[in-house]
Design a protein around this motif. Structure first.
Motif, PDB file in Angstrom:
ATOM      1  N   HIS A  49      14.777 -23.502 -36.270  1.00  0.00           N
ATOM      2  CA  HIS A  49      14.276 -22.530 -35.297  1.00  0.00           C
ATOM      3  C   HIS A  49      14.762 -21.135 -35.648  1.00  0.00           C
ATOM      4  O   HIS A  49      14.049 -20.147 -35.486  1.00  0.00           O
ATOM      5  N   THR A  50      15.983 -21.075 -36.147  1.00  0.00           N
ATOM      6  CA  THR A  50      16.527 -19.785 -36.539  1.00  0.00           C
ATOM      7  C   THR A  50      15.707 -19.180 -37.671  1.00  0.00           C
ATOM      8  O   THR A  50      15.283 -18.027 -37.618  1.00  0.00           O
ATOM      9  N   ILE A  68      19.020 -11.287 -33.158  1.00  0.00           N
ATOM     10  CA  ILE A  68      18.256 -11.843 -32.036  1.00  0.00           C
ATOM     11  C   ILE A  68      19.038 -12.970 -31.368  1.00  0.00           C
ATOM     12  O   ILE A  68      19.954 -13.555 -31.953  1.00  0.00           O
ATOM     13  N   THR A  69      18.652 -13.224 -30.124  1.00  0.00           N
ATOM     14  CA  THR A  69      19.084 -14.456 -29.471  1.00  0.00           C
ATOM     15  C   THR A  69      17.837 -15.318 -29.311  1.00  0.00           C
ATOM     16  O   THR A  69      16.840 -14.868 -28.738  1.00  0.00           O
ATOM     17  N   ILE A 108      20.590 -19.691 -29.410  1.00  0.00           N
ATOM     18  CA  ILE A 108      21.151 -19.470 -30.751  1.00  0.00           C
ATOM     19  C   ILE A 108      21.301 -17.967 -30.983  1.00  0.00           C
ATOM     20  O   ILE A 108      20.344 -17.223 -30.824  1.00  0.00           O
ATOM     21  N   HIS A 109      22.508 -17.559 -31.339  1.00  0.00           N
ATOM     22  CA  HIS A 109      22.750 -16.144 -31.635  1.00  0.00           C
ATOM     23  C   HIS A 109      22.673 -15.932 -33.147  1.00  0.00           C
ATOM     24  O   HIS A 109      23.357 -16.621 -33.901  1.00  0.00           O
ATOM     25  N   VAL A 110      21.842 -14.966 -33.547  1.00  0.00           N
ATOM     26  CA  VAL A 110      21.577 -14.748 -34.967  1.00  0.00           C
ATOM     27  C   VAL A 110      21.895 -13.299 -35.324  1.00  0.00           C
ATOM     28  O   VAL A 110      21.556 -12.390 -34.558  1.00  0.00           O
ATOM     29  N   ASP A 111      22.567 -13.089 -36.453  1.00  0.00           N
ATOM     30  CA  ASP A 111      22.889 -11.709 -36.839  1.00  0.00           C
ATOM     31  C   ASP A 111      21.750 -11.080 -37.644  1.00  0.00           C
ATOM     32  O   ASP A 111      20.722 -11.721 -37.894  1.00  0.00           O
ATOM     33  N   PRO A 156      25.383 -15.958 -22.704  1.00  0.00           N
ATOM     34  CA  PRO A 156      24.866 -14.584 -22.590  1.00  0.00           C
ATOM     35  C   PRO A 156      23.731 -14.338 -23.593  1.00  0.00           C
ATOM     36  O   PRO A 156      23.804 -14.795 -24.734  1.00  0.00           O
ATOM     37  N   LEU A 157      22.696 -13.639 -23.147  1.00  0.00           N
ATOM     38  CA  LEU A 157      21.589 -13.325 -24.054  1.00  0.00           C
ATOM     39  C   LEU A 157      21.831 -11.918 -24.593  1.00  0.00           C
ATOM     40  O   LEU A 157      21.865 -10.957 -23.846  1.00  0.00           O
ATOM     41  N   GLU A 158      22.019 -11.826 -25.923  1.00  0.00           N
ATOM     42  CA  GLU A 158      22.333 -10.532 -26.521  1.00  0.00           C
ATOM     43  C   GLU A 158      21.243 -10.122 -27.501  1.00  0.00           C
ATOM     44  O   GLU A 158      20.589 -10.969 -28.091  1.00  0.00           O
TER      45      GLU A 158
END
Lengths: 375, 260
Positions: free
Chosen positions: B85-86, B97-98, B110-113, B204-206
């Protein structure tokens, strides 16, 4: 060569029954917490066995323990209610958390047993009063055991008890230390059987077997690749199915911080003239359970040290559902690992764990660590 | 030109995507996973190939993902849905993105840089509250067609809120709402709102939030509600349901050389 530990683990009850037959009049003491001073039990020729669950869904504890008490304490009580520990002569606990104490008191009420003992282990171990307090409690406990068995525990017997425990701890620690190798000669699953069986088997016998194996262990080659080196952290844990799953997807557990693992055996009694004080000091100075780790939190540095010494690449932090003391420490543990660039995965454990779902999480966790492959 | 396939064998549906090495989607297909996962995977793979106008022999590498990822013997690689999914979402939104993926039985945050690397991820615990299964259960209890829920919720004009835990308790709560005369449109919107709230309390959604998965593909009102509740713009990739399968196919492209 490590199979014997799993055999002992799988046949813990048969072992204890056999031990009783072999040792005429031998008493077996079931204990609920690793703050129980086994030195005094060995000094009285009693076999201490740790009461653990069986990881099977059960329906016998609901009337006795609240649903929001941890699955482990319920699983332990279930074993008693089902009669699996019917050979025990006594049960005991040292104060640690309310949940496991509930299992103990419920056992006292509902399962007939001739001897039971509650040892008031202090919580604030960092207070200067803790040492004399525990020493005096150990004296009361020793007297209680003497009254029960009808035999005096001499200084010499106490020394023997200390030596049995110390030697066992030393050899078990040496066994663990082989896992520092780049290719550890034992899997995390084998290490779990090794350490947990140690809480069920006569220490003299366990030590003897370990000593034989230890000679051959460093040269042992496993027919598998080590993969990612993991640490596992949490309260008690003998969920072998989980360990096996993780080690089947490209990782090896190289060390733990569990009371079924390192916290149980990491330090020894330092011999002193006042034997009971020496024993008390050992339990006060051991790697702490979170119920006893305040005002200052000492666990974090200890866990960091283990992670460094065993060259850990990632840590799985588990929590028995509803275990508040451990939950309280989790943010601090995660923070420490984050500061040291060691990724963590948090999982909540129950009597049984959803292996399929957990497998996805663990594999994703490993993919992140090996991510050059994917991104 | 080389071709690649990704098959996402999920708890509810199985999705296949066929792409070329220029990362263009040539075929895709979705079926219910049912009880025979290898069969579902095979069917959807064949259908995606057909849409692409390709034969199995044209496919260079196949990667599988999803909870049933080990149920397709022809795959060269299996990768978890977290990574897939990432990769799929990052393909459309290459920045920090989150990702919020709502699947049949799993929710993932999923937190992605900015380089596409996963910083960390969270999944729902044992409970299925707020997943696709939750919505299916509520549709069944309210006797409404699953395909109608999005439209009904859009017709609602009332901000009706329900609790966010436990599918069973939600159904009981809905009965109460029905009894006091609340309109079904408002209740359905409340159901979707509870899904969004469940996501918010997970983690948390960042950064920019990207939603994927079948639930939002069929009920884009959830993205709208999540945006409303978080005051964030929620991004949707073109085909949210096949993002996992797309990600699987994208991940194996660099391995094409190894196979030769």
């Amino acid at each position: 060569m490590m199979e014997i530990f799993q055999e002992w683990y799988d046949h813990r009850h048969e072992y204890a029954k056999h031990w009783k037959k072999k040792n005429k009049n031998g008493k077996v003491m079931g204990y609920f917490c690793t703050y129980v001073p086994e030195e005094i039990l060995y000094a009285a020729d009693i076999l201490p066995v740790r009461i653990l669950g069986s990881h099977e869904p059960q329906d016998v504890t609901e009337p006795h323990i609240f649903g929001m008490y941890c699955p482990f304490c319920r699983d332990c009580l279930a074993q008693g209610l089902k009669g699996r520990y019917d050979y025990l002569d006594g049960i005991m606990i040292s104060q640690s958390c309310l949940h496991i104490r509930q299992a103990f008191t419920s056992w006292q009420i509902h399962i007939p047993i001739s001897y039971s003992y509650y040892l008031p282990m202090p919580h604030n171990l960092q207070s200067k009063h803790a040492r004399p307090y525990l020493r005096n409690e150990l004296a009361v406990f020793k007297k209680s055991i003497e009254d029960w068995t009808g035999q005096k525990i001499t200084e010499q017997k106490l020394d023997e008890g200390i030596e049995v425990m110390n030697k066992n701890r030393r050899v078990l620690k040496q066994m663990y230390e082989t896992r520092k190798a780049e290719q550890p000669p034992m899997t995390g699953l084998e290490a779990m059987y090794l350490a947990v069986s140690d809480q069920m088997i006569d220490k003299n016998e366990h030590t003897q077997v370990m000593e034989t194996i230890l000679k051959k262990l460093p040269g042992r080659k496993l027919e598998r690749s080590t993969g990612t080196r993991l640490m596992i952290i949490g309260s008690e844990d003998d969920d072998t199915a989980f360990i096996k799953m993780v080690e089947s997807v490209g990782a090896t557990f190289v060390v733990d911080d569990h009371c079924t693992g390192t916290r149980y055996f990491w330090n020894e009694v330092k011999p002193a003239q006042d034997r009971l004080q020496a024993i008390a000091d050992r339990y006060i100075d051991r790697p702490a359970c979170p119920t006893k780790d305040w005002m200052n939190r000492t666990r974090i540095n200890h866990i960091f040290r283990l992670a460094k010494d065993y060259n850990v690449q990632g840590a799985i932090i588990i929590q028995q559902k509803f275990c508040d003391p451990h939950e309280l420490d989790i943010p601090a543990i995660q923070q420490m690992f984050k500061e040291n660039n060691i990724p963590t995965l948090f999982l909540e454990f129950d009597v049984t764990v959803p292996i399929g779902q957990f497998k996805t999480r663990v594999e994703a966790f490993l993919e992140i660590m090996q991510e050059e492959d994917l991104f | 030109m080389r071709y690649f396939a990704g098959i996402d064998i999920g708890a509810s549906t199985t999705k296949s995507v066929v792409i070329n090495e220029s990362k263009e989607i040539l075929g895709r297909h979705v079926v219910k996973s049912g009880a025979d996962l290898p069969a579902a995977a095979q069917v959807t793979y064949q259908q995606a190939l057909r849409e692409a106008g390709l034969q199995p022999r044209d496919i260079h590498l196949i990667a599988t993902t999803g909870f049933g990822r080990h149920n397709f013997p022809g795959a060269q690689r299996t990768i978890t849905e977290i990574s897939c999914h990432t990769r799929g979402a990052f393909h459309y939104f290459p920045r920090p993105i989150t990702i919020v993926d709502i699947g049949g039985q799993d929710n993932k945050v999923i937190h992605v840089d900015g380089t596409g690397r996963i910083i960390n991820f969270k999944m729902n615990r044992k409970c299925a509250a707020g997943t696709g299964t939750f919505i299916e259960e509520i549709a069944y209890k309210m006797d409404l067609p699953l395909g109608e829920l999005n439209r009904l919720a859009k017709e609602s004009v009332k901000d009706l809120r329900l609790g966010i835990y436990c599918t069973v308790f939600r159904a009981t709560e809905i009965l109460t709402k029905i009894r006091i005369g609340e309109k079904k449109e408002d209740i359905v919107r409340g159901v979707f709102c509870s899904v969004a709230q469940r996501i918010i309390e997970m983690d948390p959604l960042e950064g920019d939030v990207v939603m994927t998965g079948g639930v939002v593909a069929h009920n884009e009102i959830i993205a709208e509600l999540l945006g409303l509740l978080t005051n964030k713009k929620i991004l949707l990739p073109p085909e949210p349901q096949i993002i996992g399968a797309l990600g699987a196919a994208l991940i194996v492209i660099p391995y094409a050389e190894e196979k030769v």
